[in-house]
Design a protein around this motif. Structure first.
Motif, mmCIF file in Angstrom:
data_model
loop_
_atom_site.group_PDB
_atom_site.id
_atom_site.type_symbol
_atom_site.label_atom_id
_atom_site.label_comp_id
_atom_site.label_asym_id
_atom_site.label_seq_id
_atom_site.Cartn_x
_atom_site.Cartn_y
_atom_site.Cartn_z
ATOM 1 N N TYR A 25 17.751 97.539 19.254
ATOM 2 C CA TYR A 25 18.226 96.416 20.065
ATOM 3 C C TYR A 25 18.089 95.109 19.288
ATOM 4 N N GLU A 26 16.952 94.934 18.627
ATOM 5 C CA GLU A 26 16.717 93.706 17.866
ATOM 6 C C GLU A 26 17.754 93.548 16.751
ATOM 7 N N ALA A 27 18.045 94.646 16.074
ATOM 8 C CA ALA A 27 19.060 94.604 15.021
ATOM 9 C C ALA A 27 20.438 94.353 15.612
ATOM 10 N N GLY A 28 20.731 95.040 16.722
ATOM 11 C CA GLY A 28 22.056 94.956 17.310
ATOM 12 C C GLY A 28 22.366 93.612 17.921
ATOM 13 N N ILE A 29 21.403 93.015 18.608
ATOM 14 C CA ILE A 29 21.670 91.753 19.297
ATOM 15 C C ILE A 29 21.954 90.634 18.302
ATOM 16 N N ARG A 30 21.317 90.697 17.134
ATOM 17 C CA ARG A 30 21.599 89.691 16.100
ATOM 18 C C ARG A 30 23.017 89.841 15.570
ATOM 19 N N TYR A 31 23.371 91.083 15.284
ATOM 20 C CA TYR A 31 24.702 91.332 14.736
ATOM 21 C C TYR A 31 25.775 91.037 15.779
ATOM 22 N N ALA A 32 25.475 91.279 17.041
ATOM 23 C CA ALA A 32 26.459 91.089 18.107
ATOM 24 C C ALA A 32 26.922 89.642 18.200
ATOM 25 N N ARG A 33 26.069 88.706 17.794
ATOM 26 C CA ARG A 33 26.446 87.290 17.863
ATOM 27 C C ARG A 33 27.639 86.975 16.959
ATOM 28 N N ARG A 34 27.839 87.802 15.927
ATOM 29 C CA ARG A 34 28.972 87.590 15.025
ATOM 30 C C ARG A 34 30.264 88.175 15.591
ATOM 31 N N LEU A 35 30.147 88.985 16.630
ATOM 32 C CA LEU A 35 31.287 89.769 17.110
ATOM 33 C C LEU A 35 31.836 89.282 18.437
ATOM 34 N N THR A 36 31.347 88.153 18.916
ATOM 35 C CA THR A 36 31.683 87.727 20.280
ATOM 36 C C THR A 36 33.165 87.473 20.480
ATOM 37 N N SER A 37 33.923 87.194 19.423
ATOM 38 C CA SER A 37 35.350 86.894 19.574
ATOM 39 C C SER A 37 36.210 88.158 19.626
ATOM 40 N N LEU A 38 35.603 89.342 19.432
ATOM 41 C CA LEU A 38 36.367 90.585 19.362
ATOM 42 C C LEU A 38 36.623 91.176 20.741
ATOM 43 N N GLN A 39 37.665 91.988 20.811
ATOM 44 C CA GLN A 39 37.938 92.733 22.024
ATOM 45 C C GLN A 39 36.804 93.741 22.290
ATOM 46 N N PRO A 40 36.549 94.083 23.544
ATOM 47 C CA PRO A 40 35.407 94.951 23.881
ATOM 48 C C PRO A 40 35.360 96.262 23.104
ATOM 49 N N ASP A 41 36.511 96.932 22.935
ATOM 50 C CA ASP A 41 36.486 98.224 22.242
ATOM 51 C C ASP A 41 36.166 98.058 20.769
ATOM 52 N N VAL A 42 36.695 96.976 20.159
ATOM 53 C CA VAL A 42 36.402 96.703 18.749
ATOM 54 C C VAL A 42 34.937 96.286 18.601
ATOM 55 N N PHE A 43 34.472 95.457 19.529
ATOM 56 C CA PHE A 43 33.071 95.022 19.549
ATOM 57 C C PHE A 43 32.147 96.236 19.555
ATOM 58 N N ARG A 44 32.433 97.181 20.430
ATOM 59 C CA ARG A 44 31.595 98.369 20.567
ATOM 60 C C ARG A 44 31.594 99.213 19.282
ATOM 61 N N LYS A 45 32.778 99.398 18.697
ATOM 62 C CA LYS A 45 32.890 100.206 17.476
ATOM 63 C C LYS A 45 32.156 99.548 16.309
ATOM 64 N N ARG A 46 32.329 98.240 16.166
ATOM 65 C CA ARG A 46 31.660 97.528 15.062
ATOM 66 C C ARG A 46 30.142 97.585 15.215
ATOM 67 N N LEU A 47 29.684 97.383 16.420
ATOM 68 C CA LEU A 47 28.239 97.386 16.671
ATOM 69 C C LEU A 47 27.655 98.771 16.439
#
Length: 215
Positions: free
Chosen positions: A161-183
């Motif tokens: 979670y700690e790793a993911g939440i940091r990386y997720a901040r870079r992905l906020t502009s992506l569509q949900p399905d792309v966001f999920r795949k990248r994460l």
């Protein structure tokens, strides 16, 4: 019968003031670090045995300084320092002597190295226990020291979670399905299993949705 030679000059090197050129019987003989040459005096008579001893001490000091220089950039494991010195051409017995000296002076120690490595990774680039274990093994750290370093860490799901939440901040502009795949791909690269990744990705996606402004 050992031949004796007289020290006729001691000259600090112009390009490296930490080294001294030693002249015996009016001729340049060899260079020494200042710490090894400190006790020499012009007029002193040296036996072949003493000259050999000086040169051995010079090699020993060179190996020690090389190790300290290598350690100055970041903490290293004992295996890394050993490998570096062997690559530089120092013999095995001398290398082990230097390792022991560094341990005694607390410049080196795999228990502390493993702790620092784990803390640094967890703070700046969180990853799974499995990947941390692999990295420490690659550094030549023993299983006992690895276990000691990994023991205080949070549960695997919290690390993910700690790793993911940091990386997720870079992905906020992506569509949900792309966001999920990248994460998901990111957490897999950080060494987490799918069983750990899936619920963490769901948690982060849910939190992201809750933070989206209502329309």
């Amino acid at each position: 019968m050992n031949a004796e030679r007289k020290v006729t000059a001691l000259k600090v090197q112009k390009r490296n003031p930490n080294r001294v050129n030693v002249y015996l019987d009016g001729e340049y003989a060899f260079g020494l670090s200042r710490i090894v040459a400190a006790w020499l005096q012009v007029g002193q008579v040296l036996s072949e045995e003493k000259i050999c001893s000086l040169q051995q001490e010079e090699t020993r000091e060179a190996a020690y300084q090389r190790a300290l220089h290598y350690l100055s950039f970041r903490p290293r494991s004992e295996a890394e320092v050993r490998r570096k010195l062997l690559e530089k051409g120092f013999d095995q017995l001398l290398v082990e002597e230097i390792i022991e000296r560094l341990r005694a002076e607390r410049w080196l120690g795999d228990s502390e190295f493993a702790r620092l490595w784990t803390e640094n990774r967890t703070t700046f680039r969180p990853r799974s226990r499995r990947l941390l274990r692999f990295e420490l093994r690659q550094k030549g750290v023993s299983e006992d020291h690895i276990e000691e370093a990994l023991h205080p860490l949070a549960e695997e799901s919290e690390l993910a979670y700690e790793a993911g939440i940091r990386y997720a901040r870079r992905l906020t502009s992506l569509q949900p399905d792309v966001f999920r795949k990248r994460l998901t791909a990111f957490l897999a690269r950080r060494g987490f299993s799918y069983g750990t990744i899936a619920p963490v990705v769901r948690r982060i996606c849910s939190e992201q949705e809750m933070e989206q402004p209502k329309t």
